[in-house]
Design a protein around this motif. Structure first.
Motif, PDB file in Angstrom:
ATOM      1  N   HIS A  54      -3.651   0.660  -6.159  1.00 21.53           N
ATOM      2  CA  HIS A  54      -3.184   0.293  -4.825  1.00 21.53           C
ATOM      3  C   HIS A  54      -4.104   0.905  -3.777  1.00 21.53           C
ATOM      4  CE1 HIS A  54       0.406   0.028  -7.375  1.00 21.53           C
ATOM      5  NE2 HIS A  54       0.927  -0.791  -6.486  1.00 21.53           N
TER       6      HIS A  54
ATOM      7  N   TRP B 103       0.849  -1.188   0.000  1.00 20.00           N
ATOM      8  CA  TRP B 103       0.000   0.000   0.000  1.00 20.00           C
ATOM      9  C   TRP B 103       0.878   1.230   0.000  1.00 20.00           C
ATOM     10  CZ3 TRP B 103      -0.152   3.580   4.083  1.00 20.00           C
ATOM     11  CH2 TRP B 103       0.472   3.171   5.280  1.00 20.00           C
ATOM     12  N   VAL B 104       0.292   2.388  -0.280  1.00 19.33           N
ATOM     13  CA  VAL B 104       1.067   3.610  -0.476  1.00 19.33           C
ATOM     14  C   VAL B 104       0.510   4.716   0.405  1.00 19.33           C
ATOM     15  CG1 VAL B 104       1.912   5.295  -2.150  1.00 19.33           C
ATOM     16  CG2 VAL B 104       1.464   2.933  -2.879  1.00 19.33           C
TER      17      VAL B 104
ATOM     18  N   PHE C  16       5.061   8.843  -7.772  1.00 21.17           N
ATOM     19  CA  PHE C  16       3.746   8.493  -7.238  1.00 21.17           C
ATOM     20  C   PHE C  16       2.682   8.564  -8.331  1.00 21.17           C
ATOM     21  CE2 PHE C  16      -0.369   9.821  -5.572  1.00 21.17           C
ATOM     22  CZ  PHE C  16      -0.637   8.788  -4.690  1.00 21.17           C
TER      23      PHE C  16
ATOM     24  N   VAL D 185      -4.339   3.361  -0.939  1.00 18.94           N
ATOM     25  CA  VAL D 185      -3.543   4.553  -0.664  1.00 18.94           C
ATOM     26  C   VAL D 185      -4.087   5.246   0.581  1.00 18.94           C
ATOM     27  CG1 VAL D 185      -2.888   4.891  -3.074  1.00 18.94           C
ATOM     28  CG2 VAL D 185      -4.940   6.014  -2.202  1.00 18.94           C
TER      29      VAL D 185
ATOM     30  N   HIS E  76       5.914   3.694  -0.563  1.00 22.30           N
ATOM     31  CA  HIS E  76       5.271   2.451  -0.985  1.00 22.30           C
ATOM     32  C   HIS E  76       5.755   1.346  -0.054  1.00 22.30           C
ATOM     33  CE1 HIS E  76       4.225  -0.441  -4.553  1.00 22.30           C
ATOM     34  NE2 HIS E  76       3.534  -0.690  -3.454  1.00 22.30           N
TER      35      HIS E  76
END
Length: 417
Positions: free
Chosen positions: A291, A138-139, A173, A293, A192
């Motif tokens: 992803h 995940w970010v 990003f 986020v 990340h």
């Protein structure tokens, strides 16, 4: 009906504990008044959070406390009328969030956090649930350059814990998540986190684990935990169908409803509730979110899930039974829409859930001091999905008298008694 162990609560924590106990040769019945995974385990951000080695602490900086006191933030909100009821608990939470105490909680939780992905992997394989899992990490992203640089330094300092990370500047990003193209230069950068896994349907994952439990020989029944009775040689409960179940031992894994049992039995455990909301939004065609986020400054999560993009809020301190207040969700939605194109809401009514929390940021996992055959496993706060299988293993090892993979003492209920 007789059984060795009755597990109360079919969320991710209770289901995981039931599997681990069954694996150790015990007969186990899992009881809940609803479907497996239908409570708190349904409404989360879907993160198996290997990277969260430091618990969520109460802010200690005066500036942060002053900001939250104004009650205009999107990440934390409170009902002023509720604060007097929770003031003592908040004071304990603040005290446990000192640097020394936070380090103590971090050391205690670290073995469970480190085992979180591997313990899930074992159950995912056995349950045939790999289609519910994404292995993309995940970010976290930041708009403020100073916040980004501080996050970079903190992330790099966690490398000692064996975490795999990738630092992203703003352009990197956007290359990773082009859905944020409209945000442009407003994104300073991100981190990340590569080790965690994400779940596209947390309730379905819990249900898959419950099916695994039943297939392996366990039994699932409908029953209201408040009907539990202490007997001469154990415990009993009456199911929704009127059948009486007798058990030598019970496990209380009822999450935010655990007080139904421990308070009735005389245990003054300081369990409090942090409320949280989520809502699903349609994904715009051609602009998918790849992803999960986290907007670390606004305090919400956007997670691509089976029903759409799930927006999960931060913390709300309000009475557990108070009506929903969507102001926090509206604030988060406004922040999100300023950065990427969200579709229309999928459901008419947002979901409101309850996170069970203890002031020292550690769950209760272990034997009750004054009742034979009574065991606790609750209070996982923001990390019930993450820690469910690992805490289930730790509990089962204690109940079976085995060596434990982590020190159980920091989680025993006697620390509050």
């Amino acid at each position: 009906m007789k059984t060795d162990i009755l597990v109360l609560g079919a969320g991710i924590v209770g289901v995981s504990a039931a599997i681990h106990l069954l694996d150790r040769g015990r007969s186990v019945i899992l009881a809940d008044r609803g479907e497996p995974g239908g409570g708190t385990s349904y409404g989360n951000a879907g993160l198996i959070e290997r990277s969260s080695v430091i618990p969520y602490a109460f802010p200690r900086q005066l500036g942060a406390i002053a900001k939250y006191a104004l009650n205009g933030s999107s990440d934390v909100r409170y009902d002023p009328a509720y604060l007097p009821r929770i003031a003592t608990w908040l004071a304990r939470y603040w005290w446990h969030s000192s640097r020394t105490n936070l380090e103590k909680a971090t050391r205690a939780l670290l073995p469970l956090i480190e085992a979180s992905v591997s313990e899930h992997d074992k159950l995912i394989t056995r349950a045939g649930a790999s289609e519910l899992i994404r292995e993309r990490g995940w970010v976290s992203f930041y708009k403020n350059p100073r916040r980004f640089e501080a996050a970079r330094a903190e992330a790099e300092s966690l490398s000692a814990h064996g975490l795999a990370i990738r630092i992203l500047d703003g352009s990197e990003f956007l290359a990773l998540e082009p859905a944020f193209a409209a945000a442009g230069s407003r994104i300073s950068g991100g981190v990340h986190w590569l080790d965690p896994k994400t779940v596209t349907d947390p309730q379905a994952l819990t249900a898959a684990y419950a099916t695994l439990f039943a297939t392996a020989g366990g039994q699932i029944v409908r029953a209201d935990a408040s009907a539990l009775r202490e007997e001469k040689n154990g415990w009993s409960i009456t199911t929704a169908e009127g059948e009486i179940i007798e058990a030598g031992e019970i496990v209380v894994a009822l999450g935010p409803q655990s007080g139904l049992i421990f308070r009735k039995l005389g245990y003054p455990l300081p369990l409090a509730i942090k409320r949280g909301y989520h809502r699903h939004y349609a994904q715009r065609e051609g602009q998918p979110l790849g992803h999960s986020v986290v907007d670390e400054e606004a305090g919400y999560v956007l997670a691509p899930m089976a029903r759409g993009i799930r927006l999960t809020t931060g913390i709300e301190f309000a009475a557990p039974d108070a009506p929903p207040n969507t102001i926090q969700l509206r604030r988060d939605e406004a922040h999100a829409r300023a950065l990427l194109p969200l579709g229309e809401p999928v459901e008419a009514t947002p979901w409101l859930g309850l996170r069970p929390c203890l002031p020292d940021m550690r769950p209760v996992i272990g034997p009750a001091p004054r009742h034979r055959g009574l065991w606790f496993n609750f209070g996982h706060a923001h990390h019930g999905l993450t820690l469910g299988p690992a805490s289930g293993r730790l509990l089962a090892e204690q109940m079976a008298g085995n060596d434990t993979f982590a020190d159980p003492k920091p989680f025993h209920p006697h620390r509050f008694l």
